[in-house]
Each structure stands twice: as structure tokens, then as C-alpha cells.
Design a protein around this motif. Structure first.
Motif, PDB file in Angstrom:
ATOM      1  N   GLU A  74     -28.099 -14.430  -8.434  1.00  0.00           N
ATOM      2  CA  GLU A  74     -27.142 -13.876  -7.473  1.00  0.00           C
ATOM      3  C   GLU A  74     -25.755 -13.706  -8.086  1.00  0.00           C
ATOM      4  O   GLU A  74     -25.039 -12.761  -7.745  1.00  0.00           O
ATOM      5  CB  GLU A  74     -27.063 -14.785  -6.243  1.00  0.00           C
ATOM      6  CG  GLU A  74     -28.335 -14.759  -5.393  1.00  0.00           C
ATOM      7  CD  GLU A  74     -28.360 -15.844  -4.332  1.00  0.00           C
ATOM      8  OE1 GLU A  74     -27.361 -16.590  -4.218  1.00  0.00           O
ATOM      9  OE2 GLU A  74     -29.371 -15.962  -3.628  1.00  0.00           O
ATOM     10  N   PRO A  80     -31.923  -8.331 -13.500  1.00  0.00           N
ATOM     11  CA  PRO A  80     -32.420  -8.987 -12.279  1.00  0.00           C
ATOM     12  C   PRO A  80     -33.740  -9.706 -12.529  1.00  0.00           C
ATOM     13  O   PRO A  80     -34.593  -9.233 -13.278  1.00  0.00           O
ATOM     14  CB  PRO A  80     -32.613  -7.815 -11.308  1.00  0.00           C
ATOM     15  CG  PRO A  80     -32.857  -6.632 -12.197  1.00  0.00           C
ATOM     16  CD  PRO A  80     -32.023  -6.861 -13.421  1.00  0.00           C
ATOM     17  N   PRO A  83     -37.403  -8.202  -7.992  1.00  0.00           N
ATOM     18  CA  PRO A  83     -37.398  -6.756  -7.748  1.00  0.00           C
ATOM     19  C   PRO A  83     -36.616  -6.398  -6.490  1.00  0.00           C
ATOM     20  O   PRO A  83     -36.303  -7.262  -5.663  1.00  0.00           O
ATOM     21  CB  PRO A  83     -38.880  -6.420  -7.602  1.00  0.00           C
ATOM     22  CG  PRO A  83     -39.537  -7.706  -7.218  1.00  0.00           C
ATOM     23  CD  PRO A  83     -38.735  -8.806  -7.819  1.00  0.00           C
ATOM     24  N   ALA A  84     -36.341  -5.112  -6.347  1.00  0.00           N
ATOM     25  CA  ALA A  84     -35.521  -4.651  -5.222  1.00  0.00           C
ATOM     26  C   ALA A  84     -36.289  -4.625  -3.912  1.00  0.00           C
ATOM     27  O   ALA A  84     -35.728  -4.917  -2.847  1.00  0.00           O
ATOM     28  CB  ALA A  84     -34.959  -3.261  -5.527  1.00  0.00           C
ATOM     29  N   ASP A  85     -37.556  -4.276  -3.947  1.00  0.00           N
ATOM     30  CA  ASP A  85     -38.342  -4.133  -2.723  1.00  0.00           C
ATOM     31  C   ASP A  85     -38.642  -5.506  -2.111  1.00  0.00           C
ATOM     32  O   ASP A  85     -39.077  -6.420  -2.812  1.00  0.00           O
ATOM     33  CB  ASP A  85     -39.655  -3.427  -3.044  1.00  0.00           C
ATOM     34  CG  ASP A  85     -40.524  -3.254  -1.810  1.00  0.00           C
ATOM     35  OD1 ASP A  85     -40.220  -2.365  -1.006  1.00  0.00           O
ATOM     36  OD2 ASP A  85     -41.486  -4.043  -1.657  1.00  0.00           O
ATOM     37  N   ARG A  89     -40.416  -8.679  -3.847  1.00  0.00           N
ATOM     38  CA  ARG A  89     -39.695  -9.954  -4.010  1.00  0.00           C
ATOM     39  C   ARG A  89     -40.521 -11.101  -3.480  1.00  0.00           C
ATOM     40  O   ARG A  89     -40.592 -12.185  -4.090  1.00  0.00           O
ATOM     41  CB  ARG A  89     -38.334  -9.904  -3.294  1.00  0.00           C
ATOM     42  CG  ARG A  89     -37.283  -9.118  -4.028  1.00  0.00           C
ATOM     43  CD  ARG A  89     -35.868  -9.544  -3.634  1.00  0.00           C
ATOM     44  NE  ARG A  89     -35.622  -9.469  -2.202  1.00  0.00           N
ATOM     45  CZ  ARG A  89     -35.206  -8.369  -1.581  1.00  0.00           C
ATOM     46  NH1 ARG A  89     -35.020  -7.249  -2.263  1.00  0.00           N
ATOM     47  NH2 ARG A  89     -34.969  -8.383  -0.289  1.00  0.00           N
TER      48      ARG A  89
END
Length: 213
Positions: A74, A80, A83-85, A89
Motif C-alpha cells: 500500500e 504491485p 492484481p487490480a481486479d 485479488r
């Protein structure tokens, strides 16, 4: 930042990998678990859980490897680790937690010591306990990863992430106890891909300043 760890602790190993992936180099303090330093002052006063790792940040102490690694992700978002989805995640967190919650606690040093010292089990029986729970956990992970199209070069896609950070130290534990790994071709393939990266290789127990033979 200051990282409290022990070279053989798989939980500390996870945090070392995450720090390396983020390009962070904290000060290190070494807590020798087999000598019981985690239960004695000054560390016991700092961390009442008597576990490693712990990460000191700006005068505050963070404990538990998952919480530490998510804090790092964070506050240092590149690269990262999740993942974004949201569904992806959740998948990656579930894979990491399968190690953190289902395999590792049963084979933690204090559990193994209790089996032997308090319950009177032989070293052979303790090692059998260890190998049994490794096999149960890795069998489930192999099935999950091998059967999912989202598995790529790494646990999720073609970049290392949170699940890989948790998998590699657990595989190292399995190898240290001579657990058979032939039934886990997907896991060993992912492990090899991770170990080819400096962030993982440099975090290995044998590469740490407090490493022992």
C-alpha cells in the motif's frame, strides 16, 4: 524501517522477498528463535507475540507477515503484489493464506517443540507430522494452480506477486525436511521461476547475515 527476523523463519523470508521486490533495504535485527531470544527482553517487551518477523516503522511496530507485506504494498505500490481486479485479488490472497493459515501454523517451531517436549513425541514422529501437513497443503495448492487458466509463469500471471512471496518460503521448508515434491510440478516450476529473480534469491535463508550451517 527496521526488520526483526531470523534466517530460517519462513514468515521473515516472505517479508524479505517483499522488501526486495519493492527495492527497500531496512536495518536488520536478528532474533535467534532456537535460542529463545524471542521470549526474552528486549524483544519480548517489544513484541508480546514472541514471533518474527516484526517491522518497525516510524516508531511503530508492525507484526504478522501478511499485514506487513500488505502495508508495504500500500505504501510502495510499484511493483504491485496484488492484481487490480477484485476477484483476482481474492484468488491471490486465498493462495497466500493457504500457506499462512493452513500449512505454516501447524509446522511452526513452537508447535514442533511442544509436540516433542510437552507431548513426548520422538523426532521421527515430529518430522512425520511436519511432512504430513506439508503434503496436505501442497497437494491442494498444486490442484488449485494447475487447474486455473490465471496461473502463468507465476502463481497469478507472468509477474511475481503475493502468492509467490508466500509459496517460495514454504517450498524451502519442504526441501529442508526432505519432503517429496515430485507430485507438485506446477509448484516446483513456479518456485524455479521465482528463484531466478534476484529479489527471491537474495532473500534465501542461506544468504542472510545470521545464517548458520
Amino acid at each position: 524501517m527496521k526488520l526483526y527476523g531470523y534466517f530460517r523463519s519462513s514468515a521473515a523470508y516472505r517479508v524479505r522477498v517483499a522488501l526486495n521486490l519493492k527495492g527497500l533495504k531496512p536495518e536488520q535485527a536478528f532474533i535467534h528463535l532456537r535460542r529463545g531470544e524471542q521470549k526474552a527482553a528486549p524483544y519480548a517487551d517489544l513484541n508480546p507475540e514472541h514471533l518474527v518477523p516484526a517491522l518497525e516503522v516510524g516508531g511503530r511496530l508492525l507484526t504478522q507477515s501478511m499485514a506487513i507485506i500488505e502495508y508495504l504494498d500500500e505504501t510502495h505500490p510499484a511493483p504491485p503484489l496484488l492484481p487490480a481486479d477484485p476477484l483476482d485479488r481474492a484468488r491471490v490472497r486465498a493462495l497466500a493464506l493457504a500457506v499462512a493459515c493452513d500449512i505454516h501454523p501447524l509446522n511452526n517451531l513452537r508447535v514442533l517443540q511442544h509436540l516433542k517436549s510437552a507431548l513426548g513425541h520422538s523426532q521421527e514422529e515430529v518430522d512425520g507430522w511436519y511432512r504430513h501437513w506439508i503434503a496436505v497443503g501442497l497437494t491442494a495448492l498444486e490442484a488449485q494452480l494447475a487447474g486455473d487458466a490465471r496461473t502463468g509463469r507465476f502463481c497469478h500471471g507472468d509477474e511475481p506477486g503475493l502468492a509467490d512471496v508466500f509459496l517460495v518460503p514454504q517450498m524451502a521448508n519442504a526441501r529442508r525436511l526432505d519432503c517429496p515434491l515430485e507430485a507438485y510440478p506446477t509448484l516446483t516450476r513456479i518456485e524455479a521461476a521465482c528463484q531466478a529473480l534476484p529479489a527471491f534469491a537474495e532473500a534465501a535463508p542461506a544468504r542472510q547475515p545470521d545464517a548458520e550451517a
